[in-house]
Design an enzyme around this catalytic site. Sequence first.
Site, PDB file in Angstrom:
ATOM      1  N   ASP A   1       7.934   5.317  -9.740  1.00  0.00           N
ATOM      2  CA  ASP A   1       8.822   5.116  -8.591  1.00  0.00           C
ATOM      3  C   ASP A   1      10.297   5.191  -8.975  1.00  0.00           C
ATOM      4  O   ASP A   1      10.970   4.176  -9.148  1.00  0.00           O
ATOM      5  CB  ASP A   1       8.500   3.804  -7.867  1.00  0.00           C
ATOM      6  CG  ASP A   1       7.236   3.927  -7.028  1.00  0.00           C
ATOM      7  OD1 ASP A   1       6.874   5.068  -6.683  1.00  0.00           O
ATOM      8  OD2 ASP A   1       6.620   2.909  -6.714  1.00  0.00           O
TER       9      ASP A   1
ATOM     10  N   LYS B   1       3.805  12.772  -2.584  1.00  0.00           N
ATOM     11  CA  LYS B   1       4.754  11.741  -2.163  1.00  0.00           C
ATOM     12  C   LYS B   1       5.654  12.318  -1.078  1.00  0.00           C
ATOM     13  O   LYS B   1       6.330  13.323  -1.294  1.00  0.00           O
ATOM     14  CB  LYS B   1       5.585  11.274  -3.368  1.00  0.00           C
ATOM     15  CG  LYS B   1       6.448  10.063  -3.096  1.00  0.00           C
ATOM     16  CD  LYS B   1       7.080   9.560  -4.386  1.00  0.00           C
ATOM     17  CE  LYS B   1       7.949   8.332  -4.131  1.00  0.00           C
ATOM     18  NZ  LYS B   1       8.584   7.860  -5.375  1.00  0.00           N
TER      19      LYS B   1
ATOM     20  N   ASP C   1       4.818  -4.178  -7.417  1.00  0.00           N
ATOM     21  CA  ASP C   1       4.094  -2.987  -6.970  1.00  0.00           C
ATOM     22  C   ASP C   1       4.637  -1.726  -7.634  1.00  0.00           C
ATOM     23  O   ASP C   1       4.112  -0.630  -7.398  1.00  0.00           O
ATOM     24  CB  ASP C   1       4.146  -2.848  -5.446  1.00  0.00           C
ATOM     25  CG  ASP C   1       5.568  -2.796  -4.908  1.00  0.00           C
ATOM     26  OD1 ASP C   1       6.276  -3.795  -5.056  1.00  0.00           O
ATOM     27  OD2 ASP C   1       5.961  -1.763  -4.339  1.00  0.00           O
ATOM     28  N   ASN C   2       5.659  -1.872  -8.468  1.00  0.00           N
ATOM     29  CA  ASN C   2       6.205  -0.736  -9.217  1.00  0.00           C
ATOM     30  C   ASN C   2       5.970  -0.885 -10.719  1.00  0.00           C
ATOM     31  O   ASN C   2       6.679  -0.284 -11.517  1.00  0.00           O
ATOM     32  CB  ASN C   2       7.703  -0.582  -8.952  1.00  0.00           C
ATOM     33  CG  ASN C   2       7.996  -0.090  -7.551  1.00  0.00           C
ATOM     34  OD1 ASN C   2       7.150   0.532  -6.922  1.00  0.00           O
ATOM     35  ND2 ASN C   2       9.176  -0.378  -7.055  1.00  0.00           N
TER      36      ASN C   2
ATOM     37  N   ASP D   1       7.881   6.587   8.693  1.00  0.00           N
ATOM     38  CA  ASP D   1       7.361   7.929   8.978  1.00  0.00           C
ATOM     39  C   ASP D   1       6.574   8.524   7.817  1.00  0.00           C
ATOM     40  O   ASP D   1       5.947   9.578   7.955  1.00  0.00           O
ATOM     41  CB  ASP D   1       8.495   8.869   9.395  1.00  0.00           C
ATOM     42  CG  ASP D   1       9.592   9.008   8.328  1.00  0.00           C
ATOM     43  OD1 ASP D   1       9.346   8.651   7.157  1.00  0.00           O
ATOM     44  OD2 ASP D   1      10.696   9.467   8.677  1.00  0.00           O
ATOM     45  N   GLY D   2       6.614   7.856   6.650  1.00  0.00           N
ATOM     46  CA  GLY D   2       5.858   8.351   5.503  1.00  0.00           C
ATOM     47  C   GLY D   2       6.403   9.617   4.876  1.00  0.00           C
ATOM     48  O   GLY D   2       5.767  10.207   4.005  1.00  0.00           O
TER      49      GLY D   2
ATOM     50  N   GLY E   1       0.817  -1.212   0.000  1.00  0.00           N
ATOM     51  CA  GLY E   1       0.000   0.000   0.000  1.00  0.00           C
ATOM     52  C   GLY E   1       0.851   1.262   0.000  1.00  0.00           C
ATOM     53  O   GLY E   1       2.071   1.229   0.125  1.00  0.00           O
TER      54      GLY E   1
ATOM     55  N   GLY F   1       2.621   3.787   1.480  1.00  0.00           N
ATOM     56  CA  GLY F   1       3.159   4.030   2.807  1.00  0.00           C
ATOM     57  C   GLY F   1       3.683   5.436   3.008  1.00  0.00           C
ATOM     58  O   GLY F   1       3.849   5.882   4.144  1.00  0.00           O
TER      59      GLY F   1
END
Length: 495
Positions: A261, A112, A251-252, A124-125, A89, A91
């Site tokens: 990404d 982002k 996921d990329n 920490d995102g 997901g 993040g």
Amino acid sequence: MTAQSPTFHNSYTQLPDRFFAHVAPARPHAPALLALNEELAEALGLDVEWLRSKEGLAMLSGERLPNGAASIAMAYAGHQFGGWVPQLGDGRAILVGEVTGRDGFRRDLQLKGAGPTPFSRGGDGLAWLGPVLREYVVSEAMAKLGVATTRALAAVSTGGDVIRETVLPGAVLTRVARSHIRVGTFQYFSARRDVEGLKALAYHVIERHYPQARQAENPYLALLENVIDAQVDLVSHWQSIGFIHGVMNTDNMTLSGETIDYGPCAFMDDYHPETVFSSIDRGGRYAYSNQPPVAQWNLAILASALLPILNDDKDLAVADAQALIDSVSPRFDAAIVERFRRKIGLDDERAEDDSALIADLLSRMAANMVDFTNLFRALGKLPDEGGPHTDAPARDLFVDPTAFDQWAESWRRRLGRQGRAEADRKSAMDAVNPAFIPRNHRVEAMIAAALNNDLEPMQELMDVLSRPYRDQPDKANYADPPTEQEHVTATFCGT
């Protein structure tokens, strides 16, 4: 005229709640605009004056979202370096919503580095300045090179600190994409045996990206084939410009066929098929030469995820999916040969094995540590009838120049058989062989300067990269390979 805030659509939020989590961006301490892509803003129908205003900065930094926006983090899973992770997901990325550009297409706006989400897995995102500026510069360079890619609308400093190995300045990137749906998004629902979720997601992707698939006898199978076509076109384009993504996890890989990404990505300087830059790719899984087979592997994973909706008869579903996956490798072979055929000035496909001519050149380049970008650009300057003196721009790039001489004889015989005017051939080669790429040492120098509050190197680099196929004599040094001291041997994700 009064500046106008954008009007957002939020089609992804019309899917069931299990597809995403509602989340608010973290409030920045003291946001400041570092870069704004005015050309992209205008193409998206966004008001540049408003984006530069206090209200625009508030949106770009995540401080405050305009009316109609609905900030969410998308759920997905994925294979990372071949290992299955059932829940990933967004993040450290928050989808604000969609805007409709002047071309009539919808595109996502995503922040982002805008703070933690339910998918942050203890992180920490946040993002620090370096990866944000790297993605801004490289993604926009890719767009100017003609590669399908996510784009960068803005880079904003947050005024706060990010803790990695040391304390670093925080930043947020506003990323633009046709959508952020990935192979891993389908894996997420497949792994949960959520057939209705798979159908809803597939329908959403078809409606947004491949509406022609609606007319097919099997729309879901047509969706798979469309994604295969898009990825073959994309990754063969990467190969033709020496781009190494560095982290081709499932996921990329987007369903839209866009590069996404830009973590440990890099462009090759000296050509070698086993080139790897990513510091976390210790086994070379995502090396330059492995990108097409890895893309096929990822597409096979997508096909597997789609099996429950391809056909009620499982055997027929497997057979149909396998037939398409088996076609990927020959599609790649043909697409890559065609791109490199154009790079060496051939505009026709003949009975001769052009792939052997191309492979011979690449083998000689690898053995002689030849700069990938500069060699192909130099070829476009050579005459149809040449020799050691006239061929100097290309042959001097070889440790052993006679290695080029031997190949050039075969190349010129092949050129002679197509009967193309020399001027036309040179012009066509310049149109596909860039003079300028975002060389790793230039990107690193740009980031180092930005950390010292100097954005001029970034602005100058962006200006050069905005015209990659044009000779720029006053900026010729930007085409220079790195010196021994400037070589970048490893790149990092920045998470």
